[in-house]
Design an enzyme around this catalytic site. Sequence first.
Site, short mmCIF file in Angstrom:
data_model
loop_
_atom_site.label_atom_id
_atom_site.label_comp_id
_atom_site.label_asym_id
_atom_site.label_seq_id
_atom_site.Cartn_x
_atom_site.Cartn_y
_atom_site.Cartn_z
N LYS A 1 5.01 -10.71 4.07
CA LYS A 1 3.74 -10.07 4.42
C LYS A 1 3.32 -9.13 3.31
O LYS A 1 4.14 -8.38 2.76
CB LYS A 1 3.95 -9.26 5.72
CG LYS A 1 2.75 -8.47 6.20
CD LYS A 1 1.99 -9.22 7.28
CE LYS A 1 0.66 -8.59 7.61
NZ LYS A 1 -0.39 -8.93 6.64
N LYS B 1 8.95 -1.49 2.38
CA LYS B 1 8.09 -0.87 3.40
C LYS B 1 8.39 -1.43 4.78
O LYS B 1 8.54 -0.70 5.75
CB LYS B 1 6.60 -1.18 3.12
CG LYS B 1 5.99 -0.32 2.07
CD LYS B 1 4.49 -0.59 1.95
CE LYS B 1 4.08 -0.34 0.52
NZ LYS B 1 2.64 -0.29 0.31
N LYS C 1 3.26 -10.52 -1.81
CA LYS C 1 2.06 -9.90 -2.41
C LYS C 1 1.35 -10.94 -3.26
O LYS C 1 1.97 -11.84 -3.80
CB LYS C 1 2.45 -8.71 -3.28
CG LYS C 1 1.31 -7.76 -3.57
CD LYS C 1 1.11 -6.74 -2.47
CE LYS C 1 0.02 -5.77 -2.80
NZ LYS C 1 0.10 -4.56 -1.97
N THR D 1 -3.85 2.91 6.52
CA THR D 1 -3.06 3.40 5.39
C THR D 1 -3.23 4.91 5.27
O THR D 1 -2.25 5.66 5.16
CB THR D 1 -3.49 2.67 4.10
OG1 THR D 1 -3.40 1.27 4.33
CG2 THR D 1 -2.63 3.06 2.92
N ASN E 1 -10.25 2.51 -0.06
CA ASN E 1 -9.82 2.46 1.33
C ASN E 1 -8.80 3.57 1.63
O ASN E 1 -8.98 4.36 2.58
CB ASN E 1 -9.21 1.08 1.63
CG ASN E 1 -8.58 1.00 3.01
OD1 ASN E 1 -7.43 1.39 3.19
ND2 ASN E 1 -9.34 0.57 3.98
N SER F 1 -1.24 -3.80 10.30
CA SER F 1 -1.38 -5.24 10.07
C SER F 1 -0.45 -6.01 11.00
O SER F 1 -0.81 -7.05 11.55
CB SER F 1 -1.04 -5.58 8.62
OG SER F 1 -2.17 -5.46 7.80
N1 LIG Z 1 -5.63 -0.94 1.38
C1 LIG Z 1 -4.44 -0.81 1.95
O1 LIG Z 1 -4.27 -1.07 3.15
C2 LIG Z 1 -3.27 -0.33 1.16
C3 LIG Z 1 -3.39 0.12 -0.14
N2 LIG Z 1 -2.30 0.61 -0.78
C4 LIG Z 1 -2.38 1.04 -2.15
O2 LIG Z 1 -3.30 2.12 -2.30
C5 LIG Z 1 -3.88 2.07 -3.60
C6 LIG Z 1 -5.39 2.03 -3.47
O3 LIG Z 1 -5.73 0.86 -2.71
P1 LIG Z 1 -7.10 0.75 -1.91
O4 LIG Z 1 -7.57 2.08 -1.53
O5 LIG Z 1 -6.90 -0.30 -0.89
O6 LIG Z 1 -8.03 0.13 -3.04
P2 LIG Z 1 -9.61 0.22 -3.18
O7 LIG Z 1 -9.98 -0.95 -4.01
O8 LIG Z 1 -10.25 0.39 -1.86
O9 LIG Z 1 -9.83 1.57 -4.04
C7 LIG Z 1 -9.22 1.76 -5.28
C8 LIG Z 1 -9.65 3.12 -5.81
O10 LIG Z 1 -8.91 3.37 -7.01
C9 LIG Z 1 -9.82 3.63 -8.08
N3 LIG Z 1 -9.24 3.13 -9.32
C10 LIG Z 1 -9.08 1.84 -9.71
N4 LIG Z 1 -8.56 1.78 -10.94
C11 LIG Z 1 -8.36 3.07 -11.32
C12 LIG Z 1 -7.86 3.69 -12.50
N5 LIG Z 1 -7.47 2.97 -13.55
N6 LIG Z 1 -7.79 5.06 -12.54
C13 LIG Z 1 -8.22 5.79 -11.50
N7 LIG Z 1 -8.72 5.26 -10.37
C14 LIG Z 1 -8.79 3.94 -10.29
C15 LIG Z 1 -11.09 2.89 -7.70
O11 LIG Z 1 -12.21 3.39 -8.40
C16 LIG Z 1 -11.13 3.17 -6.20
O12 LIG Z 1 -11.65 4.46 -5.97
C17 LIG Z 1 -3.27 0.84 -4.29
O13 LIG Z 1 -2.13 1.20 -5.02
C18 LIG Z 1 -2.88 -0.02 -3.12
O14 LIG Z 1 -1.87 -0.96 -3.44
C19 LIG Z 1 -1.08 0.73 -0.17
C20 LIG Z 1 -0.93 0.33 1.12
C21 LIG Z 1 -1.97 -0.31 1.86
O1 LIG Z 2 -1.35 -4.84 5.46
C1 LIG Z 2 -0.54 -5.51 4.86
O2 LIG Z 2 -0.01 -6.52 5.33
C2 LIG Z 2 -0.08 -5.14 3.47
C3 LIG Z 2 -0.71 -3.95 2.87
C4 LIG Z 2 -0.26 -3.83 1.45
O3 LIG Z 2 -0.53 -4.70 0.64
C5 LIG Z 2 0.55 -2.69 1.01
O4 LIG Z 2 1.09 -1.96 1.85
O5 LIG Z 2 0.70 -2.51 -0.21
#
Ligand SMILES: NC(=O)C1=CN([C@@H]2O[C@H](COP(=O)(O)OP(=O)(O)OC[C@H]3O[C@@H](n4cnc5c(N)ncnc54)[C@H](O)[C@@H]3O)[C@@H](O)[C@H]2O)C=CC1
Ligand SMILES: O=C(O)CCC(=O)C(=O)O
Length: 423
Positions: free
Chosen positions: A79, A103, A115, A199, A230, A357
């Site tokens: 997952k 995790k 992933k 998250t 997000n 999830s």
């Molecule tokens: N969406 C989810 O459910 C989960 C996300 N994560 C992790 O959280 C982190 C953010 O993911 P999301 O919020 O989902 O992504 P997202 O795509 O919604 O947002 C990413 C954010 O990071 C910024 N960003 C991208 N590249 C960057 C850089 N080089 N320097 C500074 N800022 C930058 C973007 O402008 C945006 O504000 C990632 O590491 C992701 O793997 C972890 C667990 C679950």
């Molecule tokens: O919601 C999921 O199954 C995975 C989320 C995820 O990619 C992460 O925790 O980095």
Amino acid sequence: MAADKHTEEKEQQYDVLASTQIVIHRALEKLGYPEEVYELLKEPIRVLTVRIPVRMDDGSVKIFTGYRAQHNDAVGPTKGGVRFHPDVTEREVKALSIWMSLKCGIVDLPYGGGKGGIVCDPRTMSFRELERLSRGYVRAISQIVGPTKDIPAPDVFTNSQIMAWMMDEYSRIREFDSPGFITGKPLVLGGSHGRETATAKGVTICIREAAKKRGLSLKGARVVVQGFGNAGSYLAKFMHDAGAKVVGISDVYGALYDPNGLDIDYLLERRDSFGTVTKLFKNTISNQELLELDCDILVPAAIENQITAENAPRIKASIVVEAANGPTTLEATEILTQRGILLVPDVLASAGGVTVSYFEWVQNNQGYYWTEEEVEQRLEKVMVKAFNNVYEMAQTRRVDMRLAAYMVGVRKMAEACRFRGWV
Ligand SMILES: NC(=O)C1=CN([C@@H]2O[C@H](COP(=O)(O)OP(=O)(O)OC[C@H]3O[C@@H](n4cnc5c(N)ncnc54)[C@H](O)[C@@H]3O)[C@@H](O)[C@H]2O)C=CC1
Ligand SMILES: O=C(O)CCC(=O)C(=O)O
């Protein structure tokens, strides 16, 4: 020669797969497992590389590269999310799949880690091009994924619309509706209440528990969040609602700082679907400056390798909670720990997403849907228990929080491999 060695060491420090393997090795050693368990767990059991042809709006065909890594399926189906980003690499996706296994172990889900990623820049693609790419990816990986094999979800630059296209494509291939193939879907397609914010909710719970350990009140605490997508944007909102003062936020283009607290509701209203908001402002600072701001709690919620040996000595927060995957290098982890900063590692702090999830998948499988309150109560229980397990491991075994989290996370998987007779 010396300069070459230095460059090599630096590269290794930023190689997320190599550094994950170092910590997995230490965790298994501390738990007393033989070397063959490490040999099995240091790499995913399966990695598929795919080439995806996409008809672009101008009539040309562009070929994209994608990956799906499945780390270990001894506990159950794999997952984890799918990332759309220009910097995606195979090694990164492999590391991300290992982190997913950890995790799932930490929050005790019946899954192993997986992933996926596609090398692309969705910010430069049209809605229809993104749909064709998403559907093409599912066609390319369809043999190895499915509700009882490997269940994708959102990650960086992917969202519920992309999950909906992927679910539709998979259902067409299999010729029956398959909501349990993917999570993070829109509510009307079998998504779960609370997944969108899960998250950030999980991170919020970890911040609250960490603050308790340090005797820090969230009311008035100064918080800095890197990334406004997000994870980061909802987190900023939850911190603001808890009475904290969010003094800094950022996106890929830069950062905003106000020592009196930013207007988070306004920023949330103005951010776009890629988590971009700073372009609207003239007075910005850099992401690197943001990380070193004077604050109590720092939350990296963007990408890997942001806190390094170079800037770790200048981090001012007393609590660092990793919402992003892999934002702190191993050397930086050591520096922060030695400086007495409480570091809540990614594999614990960001596990709220995969937890909800899992709830979504359970609801899809039983065809019965829970209320938002039910989801929240269950998430709260899971995250508090996970935080306490990791914190206690760190205290009793006198190890840093990252190693403690790996020790808690790897145990179930190692046991499952043993019972299956694999090692
Ligand atoms: N969406 C989810 O459910 C989960 C996300 N994560 C992790 O959280 C982190 C953010 O993911 P999301 O919020 O989902 O992504 P997202 O795509 O919604 O947002 C990413 C954010 O990071 C910024 N960003 C991208 N590249 C960057 C850089 N080089 N320097 C500074 N800022 C930058 C973007 O402008 C945006 O504000 C990632 O590491 C992701 O793997 C972890 C667990 C679950
Ligand atoms: O919601 C999921 O199954 C995975 C989320 C995820 O990619 C992460 O925790 O980095």
